[in-house]
Scaffold this motif. Sequence first.
Motif, PDB file in Angstrom:
ATOM      1  N   ILE A  64      -7.844  -5.990  -4.995  1.00  0.00           N
ATOM      2  CA  ILE A  64      -7.862  -6.310  -3.567  1.00  0.00           C
ATOM      3  C   ILE A  64      -8.664  -7.561  -3.263  1.00  0.00           C
ATOM      4  CG2 ILE A  64      -7.300  -4.125  -2.534  1.00  0.00           C
ATOM      5  CD1 ILE A  64     -10.160  -3.374  -2.467  1.00  0.00           C
ATOM      6  N   GLN A  65      -8.518  -7.992  -2.013  1.00  0.00           N
ATOM      7  CA  GLN A  65      -9.252  -9.162  -1.506  1.00  0.00           C
ATOM      8  C   GLN A  65     -10.732  -9.020  -1.774  1.00  0.00           C
ATOM      9  OE1 GLN A  65      -8.622  -9.619   2.697  1.00  0.00           O
ATOM     10  NE2 GLN A  65      -6.428  -9.667   2.392  1.00  0.00           N
ATOM     11  N   TRP A  70     -29.264  -2.012  -8.384  1.00  0.00           N
ATOM     12  CA  TRP A  70     -28.425  -3.117  -7.916  1.00  0.00           C
ATOM     13  C   TRP A  70     -29.031  -3.836  -6.704  1.00  0.00           C
ATOM     14  CZ3 TRP A  70     -27.473   2.003  -7.089  1.00  0.00           C
ATOM     15  CH2 TRP A  70     -27.377   2.419  -5.765  1.00  0.00           C
ATOM     16  N   MET A  91      -1.386   4.630  -0.539  1.00  0.00           N
ATOM     17  CA  MET A  91      -2.520   4.461   0.368  1.00  0.00           C
ATOM     18  C   MET A  91      -1.995   4.619   1.797  1.00  0.00           C
ATOM     19  SD  MET A  91      -5.198   3.998  -1.461  1.00  0.00           S
ATOM     20  CE  MET A  91      -6.479   3.148  -0.526  1.00  0.00           C
ATOM     21  N   GLY A 114     -13.345  -6.127  -4.054  1.00  0.00           N
ATOM     22  CA  GLY A 114     -13.549  -4.698  -3.816  1.00  0.00           C
ATOM     23  C   GLY A 114     -14.293  -4.012  -4.941  1.00  0.00           C
ATOM     24  N   LEU A 115     -15.158  -4.756  -5.609  1.00  0.00           N
ATOM     25  CA  LEU A 115     -15.922  -4.149  -6.705  1.00  0.00           C
ATOM     26  C   LEU A 115     -16.986  -3.225  -6.132  1.00  0.00           C
ATOM     27  CD1 LEU A 115     -16.406  -7.233  -9.053  1.00  0.00           C
ATOM     28  CD2 LEU A 115     -14.716  -5.416  -9.216  1.00  0.00           C
ATOM     29  N   PHE A 116     -17.440  -2.270  -6.973  1.00  0.00           N
ATOM     30  CA  PHE A 116     -18.497  -1.363  -6.545  1.00  0.00           C
ATOM     31  C   PHE A 116     -19.839  -2.067  -6.726  1.00  0.00           C
ATOM     32  CE2 PHE A 116     -15.187   1.603  -8.275  1.00  0.00           C
ATOM     33  CZ  PHE A 116     -14.705   1.977  -7.036  1.00  0.00           C
ATOM     34  N   PRO A 117     -20.541  -2.359  -5.617  1.00  0.00           N
ATOM     35  CA  PRO A 117     -21.782  -3.149  -5.730  1.00  0.00           C
ATOM     36  C   PRO A 117     -22.860  -2.436  -6.539  1.00  0.00           C
ATOM     37  CG  PRO A 117     -21.284  -2.614  -3.410  1.00  0.00           C
ATOM     38  CD  PRO A 117     -20.203  -2.016  -4.239  1.00  0.00           C
ATOM     39  N   LYS A 171     -14.229  -1.787   1.573  1.00  0.00           N
ATOM     40  CA  LYS A 171     -13.483  -2.195   0.372  1.00  0.00           C
ATOM     41  C   LYS A 171     -13.844  -1.316  -0.826  1.00  0.00           C
ATOM     42  CE  LYS A 171     -11.184  -5.828   1.709  1.00  0.00           C
ATOM     43  NZ  LYS A 171      -9.753  -5.644   1.801  1.00  0.00           N
ATOM     44  N   ALA A 172     -15.119  -0.937  -0.928  1.00  0.00           N
ATOM     45  CA  ALA A 172     -15.548  -0.119  -2.060  1.00  0.00           C
ATOM     46  C   ALA A 172     -14.922   1.271  -1.967  1.00  0.00           C
ATOM     47  CB  ALA A 172     -17.072  -0.017  -2.099  1.00  0.00           C
ATOM     48  N   THR A 182     -13.924   2.174 -14.596  1.00  0.00           N
ATOM     49  CA  THR A 182     -13.700   3.220 -13.585  1.00  0.00           C
ATOM     50  C   THR A 182     -12.494   4.124 -13.875  1.00  0.00           C
ATOM     51  OG1 THR A 182     -14.661   1.785 -11.910  1.00  0.00           O
ATOM     52  CG2 THR A 182     -13.392   3.667 -11.124  1.00  0.00           C
ATOM     53  N   TYR A 222      -4.821  -1.885  -9.200  1.00  0.00           N
ATOM     54  CA  TYR A 222      -4.926  -2.355  -7.826  1.00  0.00           C
ATOM     55  C   TYR A 222      -6.030  -3.396  -7.733  1.00  0.00           C
ATOM     56  CZ  TYR A 222      -4.916  -1.746  -2.672  1.00  0.00           C
ATOM     57  OH  TYR A 222      -4.817  -1.921  -1.324  1.00  0.00           O
ATOM     58  N   ARG A 248      -2.010   7.008  -8.481  1.00  0.00           N
ATOM     59  CA  ARG A 248      -2.872   5.825  -8.369  1.00  0.00           C
ATOM     60  C   ARG A 248      -3.542   5.462  -9.684  1.00  0.00           C
ATOM     61  NH1 ARG A 248      -5.219   8.449  -3.009  1.00  0.00           N
ATOM     62  NH2 ARG A 248      -3.582   7.786  -1.554  1.00  0.00           N
ATOM     63  N   LEU A 293     -24.180   4.312  -2.536  1.00  0.00           N
ATOM     64  CA  LEU A 293     -24.314   3.078  -1.752  1.00  0.00           C
ATOM     65  C   LEU A 293     -25.104   3.310  -0.469  1.00  0.00           C
ATOM     66  CD1 LEU A 293     -20.834   1.390  -2.271  1.00  0.00           C
ATOM     67  CD2 LEU A 293     -23.056   0.541  -3.001  1.00  0.00           C
ATOM     68  N   ALA A 315     -11.222   0.921  -2.676  1.00  0.00           N
ATOM     69  CA  ALA A 315     -10.966   0.693  -4.097  1.00  0.00           C
ATOM     70  C   ALA A 315     -11.062   2.008  -4.866  1.00  0.00           C
ATOM     71  CB  ALA A 315     -11.957  -0.316  -4.656  1.00  0.00           C
ATOM     72  N   ARG A 330     -10.551  -4.681 -14.111  1.00  0.00           N
ATOM     73  CA  ARG A 330     -10.649  -3.287 -13.697  1.00  0.00           C
ATOM     74  C   ARG A 330      -9.260  -2.695 -13.482  1.00  0.00           C
ATOM     75  NH1 ARG A 330     -13.902  -1.597  -8.308  1.00  0.00           N
ATOM     76  NH2 ARG A 330     -12.156  -2.702  -7.356  1.00  0.00           N
ATOM     77  N   ALA A 386      -7.981   4.020  -4.137  1.00  0.00           N
ATOM     78  CA  ALA A 386      -6.793   3.389  -4.708  1.00  0.00           C
ATOM     79  C   ALA A 386      -6.764   3.506  -6.223  1.00  0.00           C
ATOM     80  CB  ALA A 386      -6.733   1.921  -4.306  1.00  0.00           C
ATOM     81  N   MET A 387      -7.932   3.726  -6.840  1.00  0.00           N
ATOM     82  CA  MET A 387      -7.928   3.875  -8.294  1.00  0.00           C
ATOM     83  C   MET A 387      -7.732   5.319  -8.712  1.00  0.00           C
ATOM     84  SD  MET A 387     -10.408   1.037  -9.810  1.00  0.00           S
ATOM     85  CE  MET A 387     -11.617   1.211  -8.590  1.00  0.00           C
ATOM     86  N   GLY A 388      -7.583   6.192  -7.725  1.00  0.00           N
ATOM     87  CA  GLY A 388      -7.235   7.571  -8.051  1.00  0.00           C
ATOM     88  C   GLY A 388      -8.407   8.541  -8.042  1.00  0.00           C
ATOM     89  N   ASN A 436       1.265   2.688  -3.831  1.00  0.00           N
ATOM     90  CA  ASN A 436       0.310   3.631  -4.434  1.00  0.00           C
ATOM     91  C   ASN A 436      -0.141   4.707  -3.436  1.00  0.00           C
ATOM     92  OD1 ASN A 436      -1.395   2.086  -2.876  1.00  0.00           O
ATOM     93  ND2 ASN A 436      -2.865   1.655  -4.507  1.00  0.00           N
ATOM     94  N   ARG A 439       0.808  -1.219   0.000  1.00  0.00           N
ATOM     95  CA  ARG A 439       0.000   0.000   0.000  1.00  0.00           C
ATOM     96  C   ARG A 439       0.843   1.272   0.000  1.00  0.00           C
ATOM     97  NH1 ARG A 439      -5.383  -0.516   1.813  1.00  0.00           N
ATOM     98  NH2 ARG A 439      -5.166   1.248   3.199  1.00  0.00           N
TER      99      ARG A 439
END
Lengths: 349, 214
Positions: free
Chosen positions: A82-83, B208, A51, A86-89, B110-111, A99, A80, A75, B133, B114, A148, B117-119, A49, A46
Amino acid sequence: MIKFDEVHKRFPNGTTAVHDLSLEMPEGQITVLVGSSGCGKTTTLRMINRMVDPTSGTIRLAGKDILESDAADLRRGIGYVIQQSGLFPHRTVLDNVATVPLLLGWGRKKARSRAAELLETVGLAADAGKRYPHQLSGGQQQRVGVARALAADPPVLLMDEPFGAVDPVVRTQLQDELLRLQKDLAKTIVFVTHDIDEAVRLGDRIAVFRTGGHLVQCAEPAELLARPADDFVADFLGAERGLKLLSLSTLAGLPQGPAPEGGRWELALDSARKPLGWRDGDAAADSPLLPVRALRDGDSLLSAVNESIASPAGLVARVDADGVLTGVTARAEIHDHAGEAHISAGAAA
Amino acid sequence: MTIEWGWFPDHIDEMTRLTADHLSTALSAVFFGLLIALPLAVIAHRFRPLRGFVLGLSNILYTIPSIALFVLLLPVTGLTRTTAVVGITAYTLVVLVRNTVEGLDTVPAKAREASTAMGAKPLRTLFTVELPLALPVIMAGVRVATVMSISLVSVASAIGQGGLGQLFIDGFQRDFPTLVIAGVALTLLLALVADAVLVTVQWLATPWTHKRGA
């Protein structure tokens, strides 16, 4: 290339996560950071990037101190994963993958067509794009996570235990896919795991961490397995480290002889000369064949040792790429060769 | 008590006007409530120590009797609709702030991670990941706030801004139960329709949440 130079990270609560770390992660290779929990491997990842920012020391990415870049810009140029993905639901799979391109201002249409292309790259059907993450299986979600991360074609990929939450069969598939992708893409990948088998399978180099954020050894898998730096590394590699080493060599070059004839055990073949199983000459004529698992030249020495033990005849059936029998290799030959492979790995190190 | 059904067809215009007034006062309150609650809740969510203070403040506002609040506002805003809107807005905060904070709590770490972390910068993460969300929980608050506001508008009859509540007052004063029934029925209907509309909006805005699983 990523270069850590005497990097130290102490958290406000006083715990040292990373202790004076100097480490290079070579370009176009997979560097695996491995160790038990709390060893600082994830913190190390981490920091790349931003974090997490280091307390002292410098981290250079392609020669440039990362603290000099804007964190968000940095970033966007680093994939990146992750476990548990970590997708956006709340976004469709396609929009999840799009993204970073959208953040980079590509425009919706171009970002989505790039995303669709990547879904195919990671082995997902095109109609998966319209679904929401929770509608996919765990393995599929991880594939989306990888897609992604690759969306904006970043040179560097950070992966934090990406395959930790899927079952072993799917994990092996995902590992194979990653290696296949890496063959084409040649990204600089930093991969965190606590699973030593995964590290050996994927890593070009493996960095073993000990609790308290100490890097104990960083070496190529064969060197690590043949010559662990100390008892800690040896323990971590486990009692089967000799066998793990065999997983790194292949059967290619091992001599083979003709299949046995006239003895107790005979290899039954189909009309295309593909092995069907072992026929026991002492048993009744209609008794079933005993299973055979024929191996190709590219299969590992470990699987050959395994098959040599499992085979009732003590012989390993060898086949070509089409599955046609080329010959057999005896148990003793395989074991001798395995022993030599072990010695030479140790000597080369 | 007898209902004079003949009253209704003769007063459609009046009922329409009062319903429109009622709805516009209630919706304005919810609108301004959201405008205040969202930033407050985001701040309370980001800075833990402020959470108790912000939630406490919105609770205290809620404990002031509504009539008293209208009276307190009179010297400032007079016998205007503004007084009614400001008063009711204060009441909506208790649910809107709390639900927004709780909604933000439900966003998977996590969302959020993420996105960063993606900027994505913090504001972008807030608008494209966290608030969407949190929407189901926020919308639950908006529904309560809307129904509550629709019922509170009637109390503002005390300052002549009661919308349909005007019908109860007139009905009592003139001993004419038909008006009271009309006022109650229309208020109830308005609340039910408003809630149904919000449920539909939420359903459309959060696809969703209702797509079938794997």
